[in-house]
Design an enzyme around this catalytic site. Sequence first.
Site, PDB file in Angstrom:
ATOM      1  N   ILE A 202       1.026  -1.222  -0.390  1.00 13.63           N
ATOM      2  CA  ILE A 202      -0.093   0.228  -0.161  1.00 13.63           C
ATOM      3  C   ILE A 202       0.736   1.307  -0.100  1.00 13.63           C
ATOM      4  O   ILE A 202       1.458   1.206   0.739  1.00 13.63           O
ATOM      5  CB  ILE A 202      -0.821   0.029   1.299  1.00 13.63           C
ATOM      6  CG1 ILE A 202      -2.037  -2.071   1.049  1.00 13.63           C
ATOM      7  CG2 ILE A 202      -1.538   1.309   1.533  1.00 13.63           C
ATOM      8  CD1 ILE A 202      -2.715  -1.881   2.526  1.00 13.63           C
ATOM      9  N   LYS A 203       0.476   1.771  -0.807  1.00 12.74           N
ATOM     10  CA  LYS A 203       1.169   3.530  -0.817  1.00 12.74           C
ATOM     11  C   LYS A 203       0.095   4.548  -0.161  1.00 12.74           C
ATOM     12  O   LYS A 203      -1.036   4.189  -0.478  1.00 12.74           O
ATOM     13  CB  LYS A 203       1.577   3.590  -2.499  1.00 12.74           C
ATOM     14  CG  LYS A 203       1.945   5.446  -2.401  1.00 12.74           C
ATOM     15  CD  LYS A 203       1.827   5.001  -4.251  1.00 12.74           C
ATOM     16  CE  LYS A 203       1.896   6.669  -4.352  1.00 12.74           C
ATOM     17  NZ  LYS A 203       2.731   7.644  -6.151  1.00 12.74           N
ATOM     18  N   THR A 204       0.734   5.834   0.716  1.00 11.61           N
ATOM     19  CA  THR A 204       0.291   6.323   1.507  1.00 11.61           C
ATOM     20  C   THR A 204       1.029   7.642   1.725  1.00 11.61           C
ATOM     21  O   THR A 204       2.390   7.031   1.486  1.00 11.61           O
ATOM     22  CB  THR A 204      -0.073   5.585   3.035  1.00 11.61           C
ATOM     23  OG1 THR A 204      -1.180   6.403   3.606  1.00 11.61           O
ATOM     24  CG2 THR A 204       0.797   5.195   3.981  1.00 11.61           C
TER      25      THR A 204
END
Length: 292
Positions: A202-204
């Site tokens: 996941i990119k955050t």
Amino acid sequence: MPDVDEMKEGKKYYTDVPQQTEGFFLKGSNALDWGMKNRLARIFNPKTGRTVMLAVDHGYFQGPTTGLERIDINILPLVPYADTLMLTRGILRSIVPPSVSQSIVLRVSGGTSILKELSNEEIAVDIEDSIRLNVCAMAVQVFIGGEYERQSIINMTKMVDIGTRYGIPTLAVTAVGKDMAKDARYFRLATRICAELGAHYIKTYYVEDGFETVTASCPVPIVMAGGKKLPELDALTMACRAVQEGAAGVDMGRNIFQSESPVAMIQAVKAVVHDNETPAKAFDLYNTLKNE
Ligand code: 5RP
């Protein structure tokens, strides 16, 4: 036909040495199949467990972004320093030489522009094309709290299902709407929903207060998005804090390609991510390389 006696001579069974069964180095990824793990190991460096992804996919909704006007001239010189390129199939096919050894994360959601509601995306690439392009992951935007939240979540779960069939991981990109609070509480919610529904990583965004609670409560790896352009030392400090607080690397765009010296900046980011360099030392490296 092999020689029978020679085969007998050559038999070395090492009956006293148990076969090694190593665990996979990435958080939450041990139960994945071989192909998935192999692709993830091309994105994340198995020695450090981290990645420097260079994100240049901005054109898919905002056209020729500053710094990406000529990807052949501005971006190709940075490629050797990245672990992974995140981009669209249009740019991959038209500009990136197929001889690159960096892994490819393909943007597969789309269908909107900055002129309209951005969360109204669909899956915009057929799985066959991802396979044809030999990609190591597929990136889907997820708009938690956005107008088309449900649609974007279902886009992601569909990609997880289809990708799982062929051994291709899905990267969920948590998108933040203009009016949403970008705080740890929001990112815990967004990243955890993506992970629970099957995203492989996941990119955050980074938040100063409580980022370690975001990485701790997410059962799969998180990579930090760069966001809008900051002064180089600030961007290096943010990347450093993110990895020290549990991120498995970065997926940065504007803070690299809009830097005064993108080639120096990507090497400084790499020093922070893979060599645990301090922001101050990485900034020195940036200045040295910039002035060469
Ligand atoms: C678009 C993306 C982009 O890849 C991302 O925004 C690029 O990174 P940066 O914010 O560092 O320029 O996911 O939604």
